[in-house]
Write a protein that holds these residues in place. Structure first.
Motif, PDB file in Angstrom:
ATOM      1  N   ASP A 106      -2.476 -13.885  -4.617  1.00  0.00           N
ATOM      2  CA  ASP A 106      -3.445 -13.800  -3.405  1.00  0.00           C
ATOM      3  C   ASP A 106      -4.293 -14.770  -3.074  1.00  0.00           C
ATOM      4  O   ASP A 106      -4.523 -14.892  -2.199  1.00  0.00           O
ATOM      5  CB  ASP A 106      -3.916 -12.164  -3.191  1.00  0.00           C
ATOM      6  CG  ASP A 106      -2.622 -10.975  -2.852  1.00  0.00           C
ATOM      7  OD1 ASP A 106      -1.833 -11.246  -2.180  1.00  0.00           O
ATOM      8  OD2 ASP A 106      -3.210 -10.059  -3.276  1.00  0.00           O
TER       9      ASP A 106
ATOM     10  N   TYR B 259     -11.824  -8.660  -7.217  1.00  0.00           N
ATOM     11  CA  TYR B 259     -10.561  -7.496  -6.349  1.00  0.00           C
ATOM     12  C   TYR B 259      -9.539  -8.222  -5.768  1.00  0.00           C
ATOM     13  O   TYR B 259      -8.342  -7.193  -6.274  1.00  0.00           O
ATOM     14  CB  TYR B 259     -11.319  -7.136  -5.241  1.00  0.00           C
ATOM     15  CG  TYR B 259     -12.033  -5.756  -5.266  1.00  0.00           C
ATOM     16  CD1 TYR B 259     -12.622  -5.332  -6.328  1.00  0.00           C
ATOM     17  CD2 TYR B 259     -13.620  -6.067  -4.812  1.00  0.00           C
ATOM     18  CE1 TYR B 259     -13.551  -4.388  -6.701  1.00  0.00           C
ATOM     19  CE2 TYR B 259     -14.514  -5.484  -4.712  1.00  0.00           C
ATOM     20  CZ  TYR B 259     -14.880  -4.274  -6.511  1.00  0.00           C
ATOM     21  OH  TYR B 259     -16.196  -3.778  -6.273  1.00  0.00           O
TER      22      TYR B 259
ATOM     23  N   ALA C 169     -11.554  -3.929   3.734  1.00  0.00           N
ATOM     24  CA  ALA C 169     -10.098  -4.175   2.805  1.00  0.00           C
ATOM     25  C   ALA C 169     -10.193  -3.703   1.191  1.00  0.00           C
ATOM     26  O   ALA C 169      -9.758  -3.374   0.825  1.00  0.00           O
ATOM     27  CB  ALA C 169      -9.642  -5.144   3.410  1.00  0.00           C
TER      28      ALA C 169
ATOM     29  N   SER D  51     -12.444   5.234  -0.429  1.00  0.00           N
ATOM     30  CA  SER D  51     -11.587   3.986  -0.343  1.00  0.00           C
ATOM     31  C   SER D  51     -12.161   2.486  -1.100  1.00  0.00           C
ATOM     32  O   SER D  51     -11.788   1.832  -0.743  1.00  0.00           O
ATOM     33  CB  SER D  51     -12.706   3.916   1.322  1.00  0.00           C
ATOM     34  OG  SER D  51     -14.052   3.296   0.919  1.00  0.00           O
TER      35      SER D  51
ATOM     36  N   PHE E  91      -9.002   1.991  -4.296  1.00  0.00           N
ATOM     37  CA  PHE E  91      -7.742   1.033  -3.664  1.00  0.00           C
ATOM     38  C   PHE E  91      -7.750   0.013  -2.886  1.00  0.00           C
ATOM     39  O   PHE E  91      -8.859  -0.176  -2.474  1.00  0.00           O
ATOM     40  CB  PHE E  91      -7.098   1.936  -3.353  1.00  0.00           C
ATOM     41  CG  PHE E  91      -6.780   2.872  -4.638  1.00  0.00           C
ATOM     42  CD1 PHE E  91      -5.704   2.446  -5.246  1.00  0.00           C
ATOM     43  CD2 PHE E  91      -7.047   4.239  -4.001  1.00  0.00           C
ATOM     44  CE1 PHE E  91      -5.744   3.765  -5.977  1.00  0.00           C
ATOM     45  CE2 PHE E  91      -6.749   5.296  -5.075  1.00  0.00           C
ATOM     46  CZ  PHE E  91      -5.670   5.317  -6.298  1.00  0.00           C
ATOM     47  N   GLU E  92      -7.707  -1.011  -3.041  1.00  0.00           N
ATOM     48  CA  GLU E  92      -8.065  -2.193  -2.010  1.00  0.00           C
ATOM     49  C   GLU E  92      -6.721  -2.617  -1.433  1.00  0.00           C
ATOM     50  O   GLU E  92      -5.545  -2.811  -1.578  1.00  0.00           O
ATOM     51  CB  GLU E  92      -8.564  -3.707  -2.897  1.00  0.00           C
ATOM     52  CG  GLU E  92      -9.656  -3.816  -3.925  1.00  0.00           C
ATOM     53  CD  GLU E  92      -9.058  -3.180  -4.725  1.00  0.00           C
ATOM     54  OE1 GLU E  92      -8.157  -3.273  -5.664  1.00  0.00           O
ATOM     55  OE2 GLU E  92     -10.330  -2.373  -5.509  1.00  0.00           O
ATOM     56  N   ASP E  93      -6.986  -2.612  -0.149  1.00  0.00           N
ATOM     57  CA  ASP E  93      -6.132  -3.262   0.365  1.00  0.00           C
ATOM     58  C   ASP E  93      -5.972  -5.030   0.707  1.00  0.00           C
ATOM     59  O   ASP E  93      -6.093  -5.851   1.075  1.00  0.00           O
ATOM     60  CB  ASP E  93      -6.165  -2.828   2.294  1.00  0.00           C
ATOM     61  CG  ASP E  93      -5.154  -3.424   3.298  1.00  0.00           C
ATOM     62  OD1 ASP E  93      -4.203  -4.274   2.724  1.00  0.00           O
ATOM     63  OD2 ASP E  93      -5.038  -2.479   4.445  1.00  0.00           O
ATOM     64  N   GLU E  94      -5.505  -4.799  -0.390  1.00  0.00           N
ATOM     65  CA  GLU E  94      -5.542  -6.819  -0.491  1.00  0.00           C
ATOM     66  C   GLU E  94      -4.756  -8.085   0.147  1.00  0.00           C
ATOM     67  O   GLU E  94      -4.872  -8.636   0.917  1.00  0.00           O
ATOM     68  CB  GLU E  94      -4.611  -6.805  -1.949  1.00  0.00           C
ATOM     69  CG  GLU E  94      -5.580  -6.656  -3.098  1.00  0.00           C
ATOM     70  CD  GLU E  94      -4.388  -6.916  -4.406  1.00  0.00           C
ATOM     71  OE1 GLU E  94      -3.512  -7.318  -4.157  1.00  0.00           O
ATOM     72  OE2 GLU E  94      -5.541  -6.905  -5.407  1.00  0.00           O
ATOM     73  N   ALA E  95      -3.468  -6.751   1.172  1.00  0.00           N
ATOM     74  CA  ALA E  95      -2.831  -8.198   1.918  1.00  0.00           C
ATOM     75  C   ALA E  95      -3.213  -8.075   2.968  1.00  0.00           C
ATOM     76  O   ALA E  95      -3.694  -8.864   3.758  1.00  0.00           O
ATOM     77  CB  ALA E  95      -1.385  -6.888   2.073  1.00  0.00           C
ATOM     78  N   LYS E  96      -4.487  -6.746   3.484  1.00  0.00           N
ATOM     79  CA  LYS E  96      -5.249  -6.954   4.721  1.00  0.00           C
ATOM     80  C   LYS E  96      -6.257  -8.064   4.397  1.00  0.00           C
ATOM     81  O   LYS E  96      -6.438  -9.047   5.406  1.00  0.00           O
ATOM     82  CB  LYS E  96      -5.744  -5.536   5.199  1.00  0.00           C
ATOM     83  CG  LYS E  96      -6.525  -5.487   6.421  1.00  0.00           C
ATOM     84  CD  LYS E  96      -7.392  -4.583   6.371  1.00  0.00           C
ATOM     85  CE  LYS E  96      -8.343  -4.178   7.934  1.00  0.00           C
ATOM     86  NZ  LYS E  96      -8.976  -3.324   7.954  1.00  0.00           N
TER      87      LYS E  96
ATOM     88  N   ARG F 150      -4.788 -11.413   4.892  1.00  0.00           N
ATOM     89  CA  ARG F 150      -4.513 -11.805   6.605  1.00  0.00           C
ATOM     90  C   ARG F 150      -6.037 -12.268   7.071  1.00  0.00           C
ATOM     91  O   ARG F 150      -5.996 -13.393   7.270  1.00  0.00           O
ATOM     92  CB  ARG F 150      -3.683 -10.619   6.477  1.00  0.00           C
ATOM     93  CG  ARG F 150      -3.778 -10.866   8.338  1.00  0.00           C
ATOM     94  CD  ARG F 150      -2.403 -10.139   9.401  1.00  0.00           C
ATOM     95  NE  ARG F 150      -3.000  -8.075   8.495  1.00  0.00           N
ATOM     96  CZ  ARG F 150      -4.264  -7.574   8.860  1.00  0.00           C
ATOM     97  NH1 ARG F 150      -4.871  -8.443   9.370  1.00  0.00           N
ATOM     98  NH2 ARG F 150      -4.718  -6.631   8.963  1.00  0.00           N
TER      99      ARG F 150
END
Length: 192
Positions: free
Chosen positions: A176, A171, A107, A127, A130-135, A138
């Motif tokens: 968050d 990140y 993520a 990859s 960009f970071e998938d901060e929501a994942k 979670r």
């Protein structure tokens, strides 16, 4: 009375004479002890600190090289080593922590399999752009009690010796981080 004073004076004189004799005989050793030992102790401490730093740097280089190969046998061995550090953790919980650490690494774009360096930059690692901060948030919310295990796995297995706390601060946004901290606070944990 005068006899006692004279005997005291002679005792003092004898002690003083023996002290002067000692200092005149061993003055060079005393000077060396006073002026030579402190720098020697500082030098020894500096050498020991440098040796420890070199050992840590060597361990990080070896860890990076092992992680870069993504060899399943090496990964299993490293997970077993981390599991020995936490003997009260079951195999199922260890596997869950490993999955969470791997998910966070993916993520955040710090996954070892995606980090290919060209001229000391990971510019073509799409990859990592960009970071998938929501994942990541979670996943972090699922391990409030076992965060140190996830942190060890993140460092030793999932990335090229990256610190999880540093990466989270780098990140993730402040909102968050606040969500993760609020979840951990419910469990009386302050890992981040």
């Amino acid at each position: 009375m005068t006899v006692q004073r004279n005997s005291r004076n002679t005792k003092r004189g004898a002690v003083l004479d023996s002290a002067l004799l000692f200092f005149s005989k061993y003055w060079i050793y005393i000077v060396v002890l006073i002026f030579g030992v402190p720098p020697l102790v500082r030098y020894i401490r500096t050498v020991l600190a440098l040796n420890q730093k070199n050992k840590i740097n060597t361990d990080i280089v070896v860890n990076n090289a092992e992680n870069g190969t993504s060899d399943p046998v090496t990964i299993k061995k490293k997970i077993t080593t981390v599991q020995k550090k936490y003997p009260n953790l079951s195999d199922k919980d260890m596997q869950r922590c490993g999955t969470v650490a791997q998910g966070i690494a993916i993520a955040l774009g710090t996954n070892v399999e995606d980090n290919h360096f060209l001229l000391d930059t990971d510019i073509y690692n799409v990859s990592a752009w960009f970071e998938d901060e929501a994942k990541a948030v979670r996943l972090l919310k699922t391990v409030p009690g076992t965060f140190p295990v996830v942190e060890d796995l993140y460092f030793k297995v999932c990335t090229r010796s990256r610190n999880l706390k540093y990466d989270l601060l780098k990140y993730l946004s402040d909102s968050d981080l606040a969500k993760v901290r609020a979840t951990y606070k419910k469990y009386n944990k302050t890992w981040i």
